[in-house]
Write a protein that holds these residues in place. Structure first.
Motif, PDB file in Angstrom:
ATOM      1  N   SER A 169       0.824  -1.212   0.000  1.00 54.71           N
ATOM      2  CA  SER A 169       0.000   0.000   0.000  1.00 54.71           C
ATOM      3  C   SER A 169       0.855   1.256   0.000  1.00 54.71           C
ATOM      4  O   SER A 169       0.401   2.326  -0.408  1.00 54.71           O
ATOM      5  CB  SER A 169      -0.931   0.013   1.220  1.00 54.71           C
ATOM      6  OG  SER A 169      -1.885  -1.027   1.124  1.00 54.71           O
ATOM      7  N   CYS A 189       1.061  -8.322  -1.076  1.00 54.55           N
ATOM      8  CA  CYS A 189       1.643  -7.680   0.095  1.00 54.55           C
ATOM      9  C   CYS A 189       1.955  -8.729   1.146  1.00 54.55           C
ATOM     10  O   CYS A 189       1.038  -9.391   1.661  1.00 54.55           O
ATOM     11  CB  CYS A 189       0.694  -6.625   0.658  1.00 54.55           C
ATOM     12  SG  CYS A 189       1.348  -5.764   2.102  1.00 54.55           S
ATOM     13  N   THR A 253     -12.649  -3.389  -1.306  1.00 58.98           N
ATOM     14  CA  THR A 253     -12.314  -2.170  -0.574  1.00 58.98           C
ATOM     15  C   THR A 253     -13.598  -1.559  -0.044  1.00 58.98           C
ATOM     16  O   THR A 253     -14.513  -1.252  -0.809  1.00 58.98           O
ATOM     17  CB  THR A 253     -11.591  -1.157  -1.477  1.00 58.98           C
ATOM     18  OG1 THR A 253     -10.383  -1.751  -1.963  1.00 58.98           O
ATOM     19  CG2 THR A 253     -11.245   0.106  -0.700  1.00 58.98           C
ATOM     20  N   ARG A 322      -5.244  -4.026  -6.585  1.00 61.95           N
ATOM     21  CA  ARG A 322      -5.037  -3.754  -5.163  1.00 61.95           C
ATOM     22  C   ARG A 322      -3.820  -2.866  -4.913  1.00 61.95           C
ATOM     23  O   ARG A 322      -2.878  -2.850  -5.709  1.00 61.95           O
ATOM     24  CB  ARG A 322      -4.849  -5.067  -4.389  1.00 61.95           C
ATOM     25  CG  ARG A 322      -6.153  -5.764  -4.060  1.00 61.95           C
ATOM     26  CD  ARG A 322      -5.948  -6.871  -3.052  1.00 61.95           C
ATOM     27  NE  ARG A 322      -5.287  -8.035  -3.624  1.00 61.95           N
ATOM     28  CZ  ARG A 322      -5.913  -9.042  -4.227  1.00 61.95           C
ATOM     29  NH1 ARG A 322      -7.229  -9.017  -4.361  1.00 61.95           N
ATOM     30  NH2 ARG A 322      -5.243 -10.070  -4.690  1.00 61.95           N
ATOM     31  N   PHE A 323      -3.857  -2.174  -3.787  1.00 57.24           N
ATOM     32  CA  PHE A 323      -2.743  -1.392  -3.249  1.00 57.24           C
ATOM     33  C   PHE A 323      -2.411  -0.141  -4.062  1.00 57.24           C
ATOM     34  O   PHE A 323      -1.393   0.487  -3.832  1.00 57.24           O
ATOM     35  CB  PHE A 323      -1.472  -2.265  -3.123  1.00 57.24           C
ATOM     36  CG  PHE A 323      -1.725  -3.583  -2.455  1.00 57.24           C
ATOM     37  CD1 PHE A 323      -2.214  -3.654  -1.161  1.00 57.24           C
ATOM     38  CD2 PHE A 323      -1.500  -4.772  -3.139  1.00 57.24           C
ATOM     39  CE1 PHE A 323      -2.467  -4.866  -0.532  1.00 57.24           C
ATOM     40  CE2 PHE A 323      -1.743  -5.999  -2.538  1.00 57.24           C
ATOM     41  CZ  PHE A 323      -2.217  -6.037  -1.229  1.00 57.24           C
TER      42      PHE A 323
END
Length: 326
Positions: A169, A189, A253, A322-323
């Motif tokens: 992130s 991650c 999310t 993502r991220f």
């Protein structure tokens, strides 16, 4: 590579590291004597613990470095880390990029080898804050006139199945701000994408995970952190399998819009982060959850404040989405 990648190291006490070509051997009788003394000491008390320097962080590493024999179905994975002038995506920039390209077996879910190490500094065009120099050892002199070669980055990431960072992130937004054309890459991650507590770990900093695994290294140099992460997922291969499984799943999310001020502590405890609205959507609390957890999260928000789930936003994401920055 530019920059001093490796620090001075303590002597290898036993001379038994996998890649013996870069470890200075002590005389056999001295090694045996030291081994006996240490075994006797450790057998007598629980007050001591022996830590090993991560072998792949020693200088002079010969590539490819083999963790195990190849299976035949290996594909590439890249471990990535950034050092920056600070924490703000709006005002701070990358001053060092580390990349470690490795191979893994999808069928065995195990890392097989480290194939390439790349490290480069970049001049931020402004003075590096003193606390960043204290944390990383990166000085204005080291980065002066330096530039990260986009061709090198592209070559390292070519055909990589997955990019792994220990705080994706943070690293992905900074990386994609600086380097264009990699927006469709899949990311994972190792901080948030592994259930470390299920494997007996409480503190999730990379250094702490490795210390509990019996290893140490000098942290906060980008390429060294990448090598350390690769080693961690080699020795904790069940965690690596968990990372691959989580990367293959969709997540959601959750953006808790309109949450009252008095709900902030409950949201923090639940793992939500604050987005101040300077970029992207308006101010809100947000978190990433598994797809199957959506119903429970809606119930939590409805219990926390009126019409919480109706006011919230829910967006499904894959590893390629993502991220990213909000």
């Amino acid at each position: 590579m530019n920059g001093d990648l490796f620090f001075l190291r303590q002597p290898d006490l036993f001379g038994t590291a996998d890649s013996g070509s870069f470890v200075k051997k002590e005389p056999a009788d001295e090694i045996q004597s030291l081994r006996k003394r240490l075994n006797k000491l450790l057998a007598k008390t629980d007050d001591f613990r022996l830590l090993e320097r991560i072998p792949v962080t020693r200088s002079g590493l010969n590539l490819p470095y083999r963790f195990r024999n190849a299976t035949g179905d290996e594909i590439s994975i890249v471990f990535l880390d950034t050092e920056t002038t600070g924490l703000s995506l709006d005002t701070d920039v990358i001053i060092e990029l580390g990349l470690v390209r490795a191979s893994f077996s999808p069928s065995k879910k195990q890392l097989v080898s480290i194939d390439r190490i790349a490290s480069a500094y970049e001049d931020p065009g402004m003075p590096i804050p003193p606390f960043i120099t204290e944390l990383t050892g990166i000085t204005n002199e080291k980065v002066s006139g330096q530039h990260i070669d986009e061709t090198m980055v592209s070559d390292c990431l070519k055909d990589a199945f997955l990019i792994v960072a220990h705080n994706a992130s943070f690293d992905r937004p900074f990386f994609e701000k600086r380097f264009k054309g990699f927006e469709e890459k899949k990311w994972a991650c190792s901080l948030a994408g592994i259930d470390w507590r299920r494997f007996g770990f409480k503190n999730l900093k990379l250094e702490d995970l490795l210390l509990k695994s019996g290893y140490f290294y000098e942290a906060h140099r980008a390429s060294i952190d990448c090598l350390a992460l690769a080693w961690l997922l080699h020795v904790q291969n069940h965690a690596f399998a968990d990372l691959l499984a989580q990367a293959g799943k969709k997540t959601v999310t959750v953006r808790a819009f309109g949450a009252p001020f008095e709900a902030k502590d409950a949201l923090k405890t639940r793992g939500y982060r604050w987005h101040d609205g300077t970029t992207g959507p308006n101010r809100h609390w947000w978190k990433e959850i598994a797809e199957e957890e959506v119903a429970d999260e809606k119930n939590f928000l409805d219990d926390l404040y009126p019409h919480g789930s109706d006011r919230a936003g829910f967006s499904v994401k894959t590893a390629a989405e993502r991220f990213k920055s909000p």
